[in-house]
Design a protein around this motif. Structure first.
Motif, PDB file in Angstrom:
ATOM      1  N   GLU A  17       0.824  -1.201   0.000  1.00  0.00           N
ATOM      2  CA  GLU A  17       0.000   0.000   0.000  1.00  0.00           C
ATOM      3  C   GLU A  17       0.865   1.260   0.000  1.00  0.00           C
ATOM      4  N   PHE A  20       2.346   1.600  -3.367  1.00  0.00           N
ATOM      5  CA  PHE A  20       1.364   2.033  -4.362  1.00  0.00           C
ATOM      6  C   PHE A  20       0.980   3.495  -4.133  1.00  0.00           C
ATOM      7  N   ALA A  21       0.934   3.894  -2.870  1.00  0.00           N
ATOM      8  CA  ALA A  21       0.598   5.285  -2.564  1.00  0.00           C
ATOM      9  C   ALA A  21       1.611   6.233  -3.203  1.00  0.00           C
ATOM     10  N   PHE A  24       0.778   6.258  -6.788  1.00  0.00           N
ATOM     11  CA  PHE A  24      -0.466   7.008  -6.938  1.00  0.00           C
ATOM     12  C   PHE A  24      -0.182   8.514  -6.935  1.00  0.00           C
ATOM     13  N   HIS A  28      -1.099  10.574 -10.186  1.00  0.00           N
ATOM     14  CA  HIS A  28      -2.514  10.958 -10.097  1.00  0.00           C
ATOM     15  C   HIS A  28      -2.831  12.269 -10.818  1.00  0.00           C
ATOM     16  N   ARG A  29      -2.066  13.298 -10.534  1.00  0.00           N
ATOM     17  CA  ARG A  29      -2.372  14.609 -11.116  1.00  0.00           C
ATOM     18  C   ARG A  29      -2.339  14.560 -12.642  1.00  0.00           C
ATOM     19  N   VAL A  32      -5.371  12.719 -13.998  1.00  0.00           N
ATOM     20  CA  VAL A  32      -6.616  13.503 -13.964  1.00  0.00           C
ATOM     21  C   VAL A  32      -6.622  14.521 -15.091  1.00  0.00           C
ATOM     22  N   GLU A  46     -12.280  12.776 -12.674  1.00  0.00           N
ATOM     23  CA  GLU A  46     -11.951  12.204 -11.368  1.00  0.00           C
ATOM     24  C   GLU A  46     -12.438  10.750 -11.288  1.00  0.00           C
ATOM     25  N   ALA A  50     -10.214   7.323 -10.880  1.00  0.00           N
ATOM     26  CA  ALA A  50     -10.459   6.420  -9.750  1.00  0.00           C
ATOM     27  C   ALA A  50     -10.664   4.987 -10.252  1.00  0.00           C
ATOM     28  N   MET A  53      -7.329   3.723 -11.617  1.00  0.00           N
ATOM     29  CA  MET A  53      -6.413   3.399 -10.520  1.00  0.00           C
ATOM     30  C   MET A  53      -6.792   2.064  -9.869  1.00  0.00           C
ATOM     31  N   ALA A  54      -8.080   1.825  -9.748  1.00  0.00           N
ATOM     32  CA  ALA A  54      -8.532   0.558  -9.164  1.00  0.00           C
ATOM     33  C   ALA A  54      -8.034  -0.616 -10.003  1.00  0.00           C
ATOM     34  N   TRP A  57      -4.315  -0.973  -9.519  1.00  0.00           N
ATOM     35  CA  TRP A  57      -4.027  -1.537  -8.197  1.00  0.00           C
ATOM     36  C   TRP A  57      -4.144  -3.067  -8.204  1.00  0.00           C
ATOM     37  N   GLN A  61      -0.890  -5.457  -7.596  1.00  0.00           N
ATOM     38  CA  GLN A  61      -0.776  -6.458  -6.535  1.00  0.00           C
ATOM     39  C   GLN A  61      -0.328  -7.807  -7.092  1.00  0.00           C
TER      40      GLN A  61
ATOM     41  N   VAL B  21      -6.512  22.243 -14.294  1.00  0.00           N
ATOM     42  CA  VAL B  21      -7.169  21.138 -13.585  1.00  0.00           C
ATOM     43  C   VAL B  21      -6.475  20.918 -12.254  1.00  0.00           C
ATOM     44  N   PRO B  23      -6.693  18.380  -9.359  1.00  0.00           N
ATOM     45  CA  PRO B  23      -7.305  17.150  -8.866  1.00  0.00           C
ATOM     46  C   PRO B  23      -7.740  17.292  -7.414  1.00  0.00           C
ATOM     47  N   THR B  24      -8.870  16.717  -7.116  1.00  0.00           N
ATOM     48  CA  THR B  24      -9.377  16.754  -5.750  1.00  0.00           C
ATOM     49  C   THR B  24      -8.441  15.984  -4.834  1.00  0.00           C
ATOM     50  N   ARG B  26      -7.200  13.580  -2.183  1.00  0.00           N
ATOM     51  CA  ARG B  26      -7.851  12.357  -1.714  1.00  0.00           C
ATOM     52  C   ARG B  26      -7.355  12.045  -0.312  1.00  0.00           C
ATOM     53  N   SER B  29      -6.251   6.080   2.512  1.00  0.00           N
ATOM     54  CA  SER B  29      -5.363   5.263   1.703  1.00  0.00           C
ATOM     55  C   SER B  29      -5.557   5.521   0.219  1.00  0.00           C
ATOM     56  N   ALA B  30      -4.477   5.508  -0.527  1.00  0.00           N
ATOM     57  CA  ALA B  30      -4.559   5.655  -1.971  1.00  0.00           C
ATOM     58  C   ALA B  30      -5.010   4.368  -2.638  1.00  0.00           C
ATOM     59  N   CYS B  31      -4.955   3.272  -1.906  1.00  0.00           N
ATOM     60  CA  CYS B  31      -5.252   1.975  -2.493  1.00  0.00           C
ATOM     61  C   CYS B  31      -6.763   1.753  -2.549  1.00  0.00           C
ATOM     62  N   PRO B  32      -7.301   1.525  -3.751  1.00  0.00           N
ATOM     63  CA  PRO B  32      -8.741   1.398  -3.911  1.00  0.00           C
ATOM     64  C   PRO B  32      -9.357   0.304  -3.046  1.00  0.00           C
ATOM     65  N   SER B  33      -8.639  -0.759  -2.812  1.00  0.00           N
ATOM     66  CA  SER B  33      -9.218  -1.879  -2.091  1.00  0.00           C
ATOM     67  C   SER B  33      -9.043  -1.749  -0.594  1.00  0.00           C
ATOM     68  N   ALA B  34      -8.272  -0.762  -0.153  1.00  0.00           N
ATOM     69  CA  ALA B  34      -8.000  -0.649   1.294  1.00  0.00           C
ATOM     70  C   ALA B  34      -9.148   0.061   2.001  1.00  0.00           C
TER      71      ALA B  34
END
Lengths: 183, 34
Positions: A17, A20-21, A24, A28-29, A32, A46, A50, A53-54, A57, A61, B21, B23-24, B26, B29-34
């Motif tokens: 995590e 990945f953070a 991310f 990310h910027r 977007v 956005e 999202a 990114m999912a 992710w 993994q 732009v 970005p909002t 966040r 956690s940045a991890c979608p599943s966390a």
């Protein structure tokens, strides 16, 4: 699972995590911004990122992502394309019901150079706009653009050719109209 | 307007638009599943 195994699994998960953070935050910027240029909509951009990114992710993994930037760019383009298709169908249906096509067009009176060009870009059909954005914002080659969009290089070439011709016409008209208005 | 000028205008416009732009942020956690 033993307590030790659980701790190890947790530690690995936390490590993943954290790793990945970092990825991310790095991407990310830009993602977007690309999504916005492809969809012309902040909220959709956005959401697109999202969702993308999912997907990244999940593959991350599993150790299947070598180049996060390229993988994410492709995921963003795919998600944006899905939304554009959906939006086009919704607008077409709305237009069919009301006989009003104003919702399909995007018109703006702004005369600032960047906005004038942006308005012209937004008037391109989705495929042509995607190709132009990937070429001139992401600096992708025709081959890379084709791979990202999942189409042939020939499709990219023809879309680019038509898109640029259209932009040339739109912006030349704009210039002529502007000059005419000043005369 | 030649091709090079058109390309330059497109690049400048896309960069400017992308720069607008924000970005909002966040949380969590940045991890979608966390």
């Amino acid at each position: 699972m033993t307590m030790g195994a659980q701790v190890l699994a947790f530690a690995r998960s936390r490590e993943e995590e954290d790793s990945f953070a970092e990825v991310f935050n790095e991407h990310h910027r830009r993602a977007v911004r690309l999504a916005y240029l492809l969809t012309s909509d902040h909220h959709q951009a956005e959401d697109v990122v999202a969702e993308a990114m999912a997907k990244v992710w999940v593959q991350w993994q599993r150790g299947r992502v070598d180049d996060v930037g390229a993988y994410l760019r492709r995921a963003v383009a795919n998600q944006a394309n899905s939304r554009l298709r959906r939006r086009y169908l919704e607008r077409r249906e709305a237009s069919r019901r009301t006989g009003d096509d104003r919702g399909v067009r995007m018109v703006d009176d702004q005369t600032v150079e960047h906005d004038v060009v942006w308005q012209a870009i937004q008037q391109l059909p989705d495929r042509q706009r995607q190709v132009v954005v990937l070429r001139y914002y992401e600096d992708l080659s025709e081959a890379d653009t084709a791979e990202v969009l999942g189409v042939s290089a020939g499709t990219v070439k023809s879309s680019m050719s038509r898109g640029m011709a259209r932009l040339h016409d739109l912006l030349s008209d704009e210039g002529a109209a502007h000059q005419g208005g000043e005369a | 307007m030649n091709d090079r000028e058109l390309e330059d205008r497109i690049r400048a416009s896309l960069q400017a638009r992308a720069g607008d732009v924000q970005p909002t942020p966040r949380s969590g956690s940045a991890c979608p599943s966390a």
